[in-house]
Design a protein around this motif. Structure first.
Motif, PDB file in Angstrom:
ATOM      1  N   ASP A 236     -19.321 -24.271  23.502  1.00 29.66           N
ATOM      2  CA  ASP A 236     -18.666 -24.597  24.767  1.00 29.66           C
ATOM      3  C   ASP A 236     -17.393 -25.417  24.555  1.00 29.66           C
ATOM      4  OD1 ASP A 236     -20.670 -23.298  26.026  1.00 29.66           O
ATOM      5  OD2 ASP A 236     -21.841 -25.112  26.474  1.00 29.66           O
ATOM      6  N   GLY A 237     -17.357 -26.189  23.459  1.00 28.10           N
ATOM      7  CA  GLY A 237     -16.206 -27.052  23.248  1.00 28.10           C
ATOM      8  C   GLY A 237     -15.049 -26.412  22.505  1.00 28.10           C
ATOM      9  N   VAL A 238     -15.155 -25.122  22.195  1.00 26.14           N
ATOM     10  CA  VAL A 238     -14.111 -24.454  21.409  1.00 26.14           C
ATOM     11  C   VAL A 238     -13.216 -23.661  22.346  1.00 26.14           C
ATOM     12  CG1 VAL A 238     -13.654 -22.759  19.605  1.00 26.14           C
ATOM     13  CG2 VAL A 238     -15.567 -24.350  19.364  1.00 26.14           C
ATOM     14  N   GLN A 239     -11.888 -23.820  22.181  1.00 26.00           N
ATOM     15  CA  GLN A 239     -10.925 -23.063  22.965  1.00 26.00           C
ATOM     16  C   GLN A 239     -10.782 -21.662  22.374  1.00 26.00           C
ATOM     17  OE1 GLN A 239      -9.397 -24.077  25.783  1.00 26.00           O
ATOM     18  NE2 GLN A 239     -10.541 -26.016  25.672  1.00 26.00           N
ATOM     19  N   PHE A 240     -11.008 -20.650  23.180  1.00 22.65           N
ATOM     20  CA  PHE A 240     -10.954 -19.264  22.681  1.00 22.65           C
ATOM     21  C   PHE A 240      -9.524 -18.806  22.433  1.00 22.65           C
ATOM     22  CE2 PHE A 240     -10.576 -14.713  23.542  1.00 22.65           C
ATOM     23  CZ  PHE A 240     -11.422 -14.209  22.561  1.00 22.65           C
ATOM     24  N   GLY A 241      -8.577 -19.274  23.261  1.00 21.22           N
ATOM     25  CA  GLY A 241      -7.198 -18.798  23.152  1.00 21.22           C
ATOM     26  C   GLY A 241      -6.576 -19.029  21.787  1.00 21.22           C
ATOM     27  N   PRO A 242      -6.534 -20.276  21.284  1.00 21.92           N
ATOM     28  CA  PRO A 242      -5.921 -20.501  19.965  1.00 21.92           C
ATOM     29  C   PRO A 242      -6.582 -19.688  18.850  1.00 21.92           C
ATOM     30  CG  PRO A 242      -6.225 -22.579  21.116  1.00 21.92           C
ATOM     31  CD  PRO A 242      -6.942 -21.537  21.926  1.00 21.92           C
ATOM     32  N   ILE A 243      -7.904 -19.563  18.891  1.00 20.23           N
ATOM     33  CA  ILE A 243      -8.593 -18.795  17.847  1.00 20.23           C
ATOM     34  C   ILE A 243      -8.198 -17.329  17.931  1.00 20.23           C
ATOM     35  CG2 ILE A 243     -10.850 -18.007  17.068  1.00 20.23           C
ATOM     36  CD1 ILE A 243     -11.983 -20.681  17.910  1.00 20.23           C
ATOM     37  N   ALA A 244      -8.114 -16.791  19.167  1.00 18.72           N
ATOM     38  CA  ALA A 244      -7.716 -15.386  19.312  1.00 18.72           C
ATOM     39  C   ALA A 244      -6.297 -15.160  18.795  1.00 18.72           C
ATOM     40  CB  ALA A 244      -7.816 -14.981  20.787  1.00 18.72           C
ATOM     41  N   ILE A 245      -5.410 -16.119  19.087  1.00  9.65           N
ATOM     42  CA  ILE A 245      -4.024 -15.984  18.598  1.00  9.65           C
ATOM     43  C   ILE A 245      -4.002 -15.973  17.068  1.00  9.65           C
ATOM     44  CG2 ILE A 245      -1.792 -17.155  18.481  1.00  9.65           C
ATOM     45  CD1 ILE A 245      -2.298 -18.119  21.351  1.00  9.65           C
ATOM     46  N   VAL A 246      -4.768 -16.861  16.448  1.00  9.42           N
ATOM     47  CA  VAL A 246      -4.806 -16.918  14.978  1.00  9.42           C
ATOM     48  C   VAL A 246      -5.364 -15.627  14.403  1.00  9.42           C
ATOM     49  CG1 VAL A 246      -5.897 -18.071  13.036  1.00  9.42           C
ATOM     50  CG2 VAL A 246      -4.937 -19.432  14.892  1.00  9.42           C
ATOM     51  N   VAL A 247      -6.452 -15.118  15.004  1.00  8.70           N
ATOM     52  CA  VAL A 247      -7.070 -13.891  14.488  1.00  8.70           C
ATOM     53  C   VAL A 247      -6.117 -12.706  14.627  1.00  8.70           C
ATOM     54  CG1 VAL A 247      -8.932 -12.242  14.865  1.00  8.70           C
ATOM     55  CG2 VAL A 247      -9.414 -14.701  14.883  1.00  8.70           C
ATOM     56  N   ILE A 248      -5.502 -12.580  15.815  1.00  6.00           N
ATOM     57  CA  ILE A 248      -4.579 -11.453  16.035  1.00  6.00           C
ATOM     58  C   ILE A 248      -3.357 -11.580  15.120  1.00  6.00           C
ATOM     59  CG2 ILE A 248      -3.048 -10.372  17.716  1.00  6.00           C
ATOM     60  CD1 ILE A 248      -5.095 -11.133  19.874  1.00  6.00           C
ATOM     61  N   GLY A 249      -2.832 -12.804  14.998  1.00  2.77           N
ATOM     62  CA  GLY A 249      -1.686 -13.002  14.110  1.00  2.77           C
ATOM     63  C   GLY A 249      -2.018 -12.670  12.660  1.00  2.77           C
ATOM     64  N   THR A 250      -3.218 -13.077  12.218  1.00  4.20           N
ATOM     65  CA  THR A 250      -3.641 -12.752  10.850  1.00  4.20           C
ATOM     66  C   THR A 250      -3.749 -11.247  10.659  1.00  4.20           C
ATOM     67  OG1 THR A 250      -4.853 -14.837  10.725  1.00  4.20           O
ATOM     68  CG2 THR A 250      -5.439 -13.126   9.132  1.00  4.20           C
ATOM     69  N   TRP A 251      -4.292 -10.563  11.631  1.00  4.55           N
ATOM     70  CA  TRP A 251      -4.443  -9.102  11.548  1.00  4.55           C
ATOM     71  C   TRP A 251      -3.075  -8.422  11.515  1.00  4.55           C
ATOM     72  CZ3 TRP A 251      -3.091  -5.033  14.793  1.00  4.55           C
ATOM     73  CH2 TRP A 251      -3.671  -3.781  14.489  1.00  4.55           C
ATOM     74  N   LEU A 252      -2.147  -8.886  12.372  1.00  2.22           N
ATOM     75  CA  LEU A 252      -0.813  -8.302  12.381  1.00  2.22           C
ATOM     76  C   LEU A 252      -0.106  -8.538  11.043  1.00  2.22           C
ATOM     77  CD1 LEU A 252       0.412  -9.281  15.962  1.00  2.22           C
ATOM     78  CD2 LEU A 252      -0.248  -7.008  15.157  1.00  2.22           C
ATOM     79  N   TRP A 253      -0.268  -9.705  10.463  1.00  2.62           N
ATOM     80  CA  TRP A 253       0.385  -9.988   9.177  1.00  2.62           C
ATOM     81  C   TRP A 253      -0.242  -9.167   8.053  1.00  2.62           C
ATOM     82  CZ3 TRP A 253       4.622 -11.800   7.236  1.00  2.62           C
ATOM     83  CH2 TRP A 253       4.668 -12.141   5.875  1.00  2.62           C
ATOM     84  N   ARG A 254      -1.545  -9.002   8.096  1.00  3.43           N
ATOM     85  CA  ARG A 254      -2.225  -8.238   7.047  1.00  3.43           C
ATOM     86  C   ARG A 254      -1.755  -6.787   7.046  1.00  3.43           C
ATOM     87  NH1 ARG A 254      -6.710  -8.384   3.828  1.00  3.43           N
ATOM     88  NH2 ARG A 254      -7.834  -6.423   3.500  1.00  3.43           N
ATOM     89  N   TYR A 255      -1.539  -6.227   8.226  1.00  2.00           N
ATOM     90  CA  TYR A 255      -1.129  -4.823   8.332  1.00  2.00           C
ATOM     91  C   TYR A 255       0.349  -4.702   8.711  1.00  2.00           C
ATOM     92  CZ  TYR A 255      -6.114  -3.853   8.131  1.00  2.00           C
ATOM     93  OH  TYR A 255      -7.415  -3.777   7.728  1.00  2.00           O
TER      94      TYR A 255
END
Length: 597
Positions: A21-40
């Motif tokens: 409950d205490g974790v913000q989903f937005g920053p984590i999603a941005i990091v995951v999507i950014g990592t995926w975009l950089w990987r590919y």
């Protein structure tokens, strides 16, 4: 985090992300999507280029719609520069440069149109979608780009690979993908050496997932803690490489033997250097000797003598370009004795004139002696070994050189003499045992990375010489029988004769042991009466006219006339050009039945 995840998977544990409950989903999603975009990022490059072109067209249409002509001109100039000078930025393949130039022109043209009309004006959106998809296909299908992506991902795991093979602390400094695989510059950790890395080659091949024998390690001379790791994914030496023709016109120039794996030519100087060619039967030694002989035959400042105790099987096709050819133990011993006589005569002349070395010219050629299967010479002509040792020790200054081929140059096979230790150029073809690498290339060479036992095809070799002190695999050129025949026909007439100093030395040696009739001297040093040339020509014609249907052999003609092999070949060439004789088969001639004479 990725390294930790890989370690967990090897232990059978699959990492999961737990959202509380205490974790913000937005920053984590941005990091995951950014990592995926950089990987590919490489796969998504066409989409990124289209997006940048769209944004540029929007901004320019709003701010500077009149710039479209300048943008179009700049795109045309840029495309022209890429087509002409793209090789300077890594676009070495012509289709790559053509694709890059066309893409620059198309994108620039679309941006210019979008600037003038607006990017949303039909049919610009449709052209963007359809044209972009068509232009993206070559990019996605391009092998080198896909290889680069694969290599980047492999080398990203280098810390883990280095730890697994025992090179912990080393790091990748740079990596380059080429047509055959990739090469990476590796910085070793403190205390690690290039030799340590060479001993771990099998483990490296396993960790990198390559085929066996695909990895190479080469030291970088500038620093002891640097090396180049090269991985060959597609063997550039899988197929034989046809000999392009002589690479030299003088013995003073380096001979081109073949091609390294990076496509650069293998060049080595043979002037005043003895050479040893070794390898198992069928590894390509005779092919290597053919390449050397093909180059030497084009040099007017070198005379070649040959010793082939396999009754001339290997060197007989070159007979017209050899000044002498010994095919029996007695002939071999006589040839080497004469070579020592020439060496002594030249050394005496140099001493009298205060000179240090014999400089080869067409009037004073160097002398090169090719010996095929030297071990046979040791067994069948032991009397010749002393002469060979003398040439090996003293032949450098008088330009009298030995080129020796043998399967396993042990001390016993080399006659327990000085020949092997004096070989400054070593050419190692495939061997069966590791210790044979040291026998051919020198003590400790296998440990230093010269792995001749890993060569996997005939013609592949390693070259050790003063200018080649790094183990680099190469493949020798291939000379077919037709190429050999064409080469000998082209060069036989231009072969030089022995110089007066050498002829005088041979003449003096003969006069000391035989009583001779006043004579003129042939280029081979043989004594003949003044009327001998006419009688020899008559004897040659008699043998050719009396020859059976299958023709007279070269040995028959030499025995009947007393001429040297080059002289017989010259006479045969003249008679064949006049239409008086014809070649029945290889090595056999007879007179034509309708000869007017």
């Amino acid at each position: 985090m990725r390294r930790d995840a890989r370690r967990m998977r090897r232990s059978g544990v699959e990492p999961v992300m737990v959202m509380t409950d205490g974790v913000q989903f937005g920053p984590i999603a941005i990091v995951v999507i950014g990592t995926w975009l950089w990987r590919y990022r490489s796969e998504l490059a066409p989409v990124a280029l289209a997006s940048c072109a769209e944004i540029a067209a929007v901004v320019l249409h709003i701010a500077h719609p009149t710039w479209w002509a300048g943008i179009l001109a700049a795109a045309a100039v840029a495309a022209w520069l890429v087509a002409l000078f793209g090789h300077m930025v890594g676009l070495t393949w012509a289709p790559e440069r053509a694709y890059a130039a066309a893409l620059v022109l198309l994108v620039g043209g679309w941006v210019a149109a979008g600037t003038a009309l607006g990017p949303g004006t039909p049919p610009l959106p449709a052209l963007m979608i359809i044209g972009g998809a068509i232009c993206a296909v070559p990019w996605w299908a391009h092998r080198r780009r896909r290889a680069r992506v694969r290599v980047e991902r492999t080398l990203a795991a280098w810390p883990e690979i280095a730890h697994a093979v025992g090179l912990a602390g080393s790091r990748i400094q740079s990596a380059v993908v080429d047509l055959w695989g990739y090469r990476a510059r590796v910085a070793l950790a403190r205390g690690q050496t290039v030799e340590d890395a060479m001993t771990k080659l099998p483990a490296l091949e396993s960790a990198l997932g390559t085929r066996r024998g695909a990895a190479r390690i080469q030291p970088i001379p500038e620093k002891a803690n640097r090396l180049e790791l090269r991985v060959i994914e597609t063997d550039p030496h899988a197929d034989a490489i046809t000999w392009p023709g002589p690479s030299i016109t003088s013995i003073a120039e380096p001979v081109e033997l073949g091609v390294f794996e990076d496509g650069s030519p293998v060049r080595v100087s043979l002037l005043r250097r003895h050479a040893l060619v070794g390898g198992v039967a069928g590894a390509g030694k005779s092919g290597g000797m053919n390449v050397i002989m093909g180059n030497l035959s084009a040099c007017p400042d070198v005379i070649v003598w040959g010793i082939d105790l396999k009754r001339g099987m290997e060197l007989l096709p070159w007979a017209s370009c050899l000044d002498r050819l010994a095919t029996t133990p007695k002939e071999a011993a006589a040839l080497l004795r004469d070579a020592v006589t020439i060496l002594d005569g030249r050394a005496e002349m140099l001493a009298m004139r205060g000179l240090r070395v014999w400089e080869p010219t067409p009037d004073a050629p160097a002398l090169v002696i090719l010996v095929d299967e030297y071990a046979e010479l040791v067994d069948d002509a032991p009397a010749a070994i002393g002469a060979a040792d003398s040439i090996a020790r003293r032949g450098r200054a008088p330009a009298t050189t030995l080129l020796v081929a043998t399967q396993r140059p042990s001390q016993k096979a080399m006659g327990h003499g000085a020949v092997r230790s004096q070989m400054d150029v070593r050419i190692g073809f495939r061997v069966r045992e590791r210790r044979d690498t040291d026998l051919i290339l020198g003590q400790g060479m296998h440990k230093a990375g010269w792995h001749a036992d890993r060569l996997d095809a005939p013609g592949k070799f390693l070259l050790s010489a003063p200018e080649h002190d790094i183990p680099r695999r190469a493949r020798a050129y291939l000379l077919t029988d037709q190429i050999v025949q064409d080469t000998t026909t082209r060069h036989a007439e231009r072969r030089p004769a022995l110089d007066p100093v050498s002829l005088s030395a041979l003449n003096d040696a003969t006069t000391r042991t035989h009583t001779v009739v006043p004579a003129s001297v042939e280029p081979t040093g043989r004594h003949v009466r003044k009327d001998a040339p006419q009688k020899a020509d008559e004897a040659l014609w008699d043998v050719l006219t009396a020859a059976p249907d299958e023709g007279a052999t070269l040995s028959d003609l030499i025995a009947a006339t007393g001429m040297s092999r080059p002289t017989v070949y010259r006479r045969l060439g003249q008679l064949e050009a006049d239409g008086r004789i014809h070649q029945v088969s290889r090595g056999r001639w007879r007179a034509r039945g309708d000869d007017p004479a």
